[in-house]
Design a protein around this motif. Sequence first.
Motif, PDB file in Angstrom:
ATOM      1  N   ALA A   6      15.503 -16.518   6.646  1.00  0.00           N
ATOM      2  CA  ALA A   6      15.246 -17.888   7.081  1.00  0.00           C
ATOM      3  C   ALA A   6      13.786 -18.083   7.471  1.00  0.00           C
ATOM      4  O   ALA A   6      13.253 -19.199   7.391  1.00  0.00           O
ATOM      5  N   SER A   7      13.112 -17.010   7.880  1.00  0.00           N
ATOM      6  CA  SER A   7      11.709 -17.117   8.291  1.00  0.00           C
ATOM      7  C   SER A   7      10.740 -16.869   7.142  1.00  0.00           C
ATOM      8  O   SER A   7       9.534 -16.978   7.327  1.00  0.00           O
ATOM      9  N   GLY A   8      11.242 -16.525   5.936  1.00  0.00           N
ATOM     10  CA  GLY A   8      10.359 -16.340   4.800  1.00  0.00           C
ATOM     11  C   GLY A   8      10.619 -15.050   4.053  1.00  0.00           C
ATOM     12  O   GLY A   8      11.491 -14.265   4.420  1.00  0.00           O
ATOM     13  N   PRO A   9       9.827 -14.784   2.992  1.00  0.00           N
ATOM     14  CA  PRO A   9      10.026 -13.576   2.177  1.00  0.00           C
ATOM     15  C   PRO A   9       9.392 -12.350   2.816  1.00  0.00           C
ATOM     16  O   PRO A   9       8.427 -12.451   3.571  1.00  0.00           O
ATOM     17  N   LEU A  10       9.932 -11.179   2.501  1.00  0.00           N
ATOM     18  CA  LEU A  10       9.358  -9.911   2.928  1.00  0.00           C
ATOM     19  C   LEU A  10       9.833  -8.815   1.993  1.00  0.00           C
ATOM     20  O   LEU A  10      10.754  -9.001   1.211  1.00  0.00           O
ATOM     21  N   THR A  11       9.170  -7.649   2.043  1.00  0.00           N
ATOM     22  CA  THR A  11       9.521  -6.530   1.182  1.00  0.00           C
ATOM     23  C   THR A  11       9.587  -5.243   1.979  1.00  0.00           C
ATOM     24  O   THR A  11       8.926  -5.105   3.012  1.00  0.00           O
ATOM     25  N   VAL A  12      10.372  -4.292   1.484  1.00  0.00           N
ATOM     26  CA  VAL A  12      10.409  -2.936   2.016  1.00  0.00           C
ATOM     27  C   VAL A  12      10.358  -1.997   0.819  1.00  0.00           C
ATOM     28  O   VAL A  12      10.778  -2.345  -0.283  1.00  0.00           O
ATOM     29  N   ARG A  13       9.839  -0.795   1.024  1.00  0.00           N
ATOM     30  CA  ARG A  13       9.768   0.198  -0.059  1.00  0.00           C
ATOM     31  C   ARG A  13       9.687   1.585   0.528  1.00  0.00           C
ATOM     32  O   ARG A  13       9.400   1.762   1.714  1.00  0.00           O
ATOM     33  N   GLY A  14       9.935   2.590  -0.286  1.00  0.00           N
ATOM     34  CA  GLY A  14       9.870   3.954   0.214  1.00  0.00           C
ATOM     35  C   GLY A  14      10.232   4.978  -0.843  1.00  0.00           C
ATOM     36  O   GLY A  14      10.391   4.656  -2.034  1.00  0.00           O
ATOM     37  N   GLY A  15      10.392   6.242  -0.410  1.00  0.00           N
ATOM     38  CA  GLY A  15      10.740   7.347  -1.291  1.00  0.00           C
ATOM     39  C   GLY A  15      12.090   7.921  -0.900  1.00  0.00           C
ATOM     40  O   GLY A  15      12.904   7.258  -0.253  1.00  0.00           O
ATOM     41  N   PHE A  16      12.320   9.215  -1.262  1.00  0.00           N
ATOM     42  CA  PHE A  16      13.635   9.808  -1.098  1.00  0.00           C
ATOM     43  C   PHE A  16      13.553  11.170  -0.409  1.00  0.00           C
ATOM     44  O   PHE A  16      12.667  11.980  -0.691  1.00  0.00           O
ATOM     45  N   THR A  17      14.519  11.415   0.482  1.00  0.00           N
ATOM     46  CA  THR A  17      14.694  12.717   1.085  1.00  0.00           C
ATOM     47  C   THR A  17      15.620  13.544   0.201  1.00  0.00           C
ATOM     48  O   THR A  17      16.453  12.991  -0.531  1.00  0.00           O
TER      49      THR A  17
END
Length: 235
Positions: A221-232
């Motif tokens: 509701a407050s806008g777009p965002l992104t998350v990213r990462g790797g793997f254990t």
Amino acid sequence: MSGPRRDVDEELRARLRAAAGEHRPDRARILARVERGMAAGNRGPARARLPGRLRVAGATAAVAGILVAGGYTVASAVRDDAPARPPVAAPPGPRESESREPGSRESGPVWSSGAVDPHSNEFWAQSNVTLGTSTPLSALTVELRVAQTGSVTSTGAWRSLPEDDFAFTLDERDGFLVYRWTLRQGRTVPAGEWMFAGQYNHRRGGRDAGGDRYSAAATTASGPLTVRGGFTPGG
């Protein structure tokens, strides 16, 4: 004591209490008068002159006594004189969160982690992307990239959210198997933690997932965002 005189005394005491309650002594004027009086008293030859700082402290103590007698406390006098601190504004949160350490939780309404499933074996593996949100999402795209480390071929994919809510594609480009889930228009991801998983065969032996990556683009509701990462590694 009784009769008219007692009534007069009680009325007088009531008026004195009311007057004392309405009295607001001028602290600055009292302090100046007390300090002048102390300075004048210190001029005599028989008394030792006090340093200026001690004289001010004594005058302040005297004024504090007067204020207490007039219905004030020393604590309130000091508190009122202290300058007000301006409010501290909290810095705005980042619009993008990145999982620099796999399995970590970011601050903000959306967080994520990546891990190789512990049930993977020497021929087959599953990469799990866990996405959490504290608020509903009106748009979401999750992308899993599995590096082509040798004989990597897809054997399927799944997600813990309803299948009909997402469009799924599988592609191979730039040396990666690319699994992509896109939330269909008009659907919503509720608050909670959800998993997106890609399954694949690989060359016999332990597979290094260090080159694998994932990302998720969401709209709150407050806008777009992104998350990213790797793997254990798997357990």
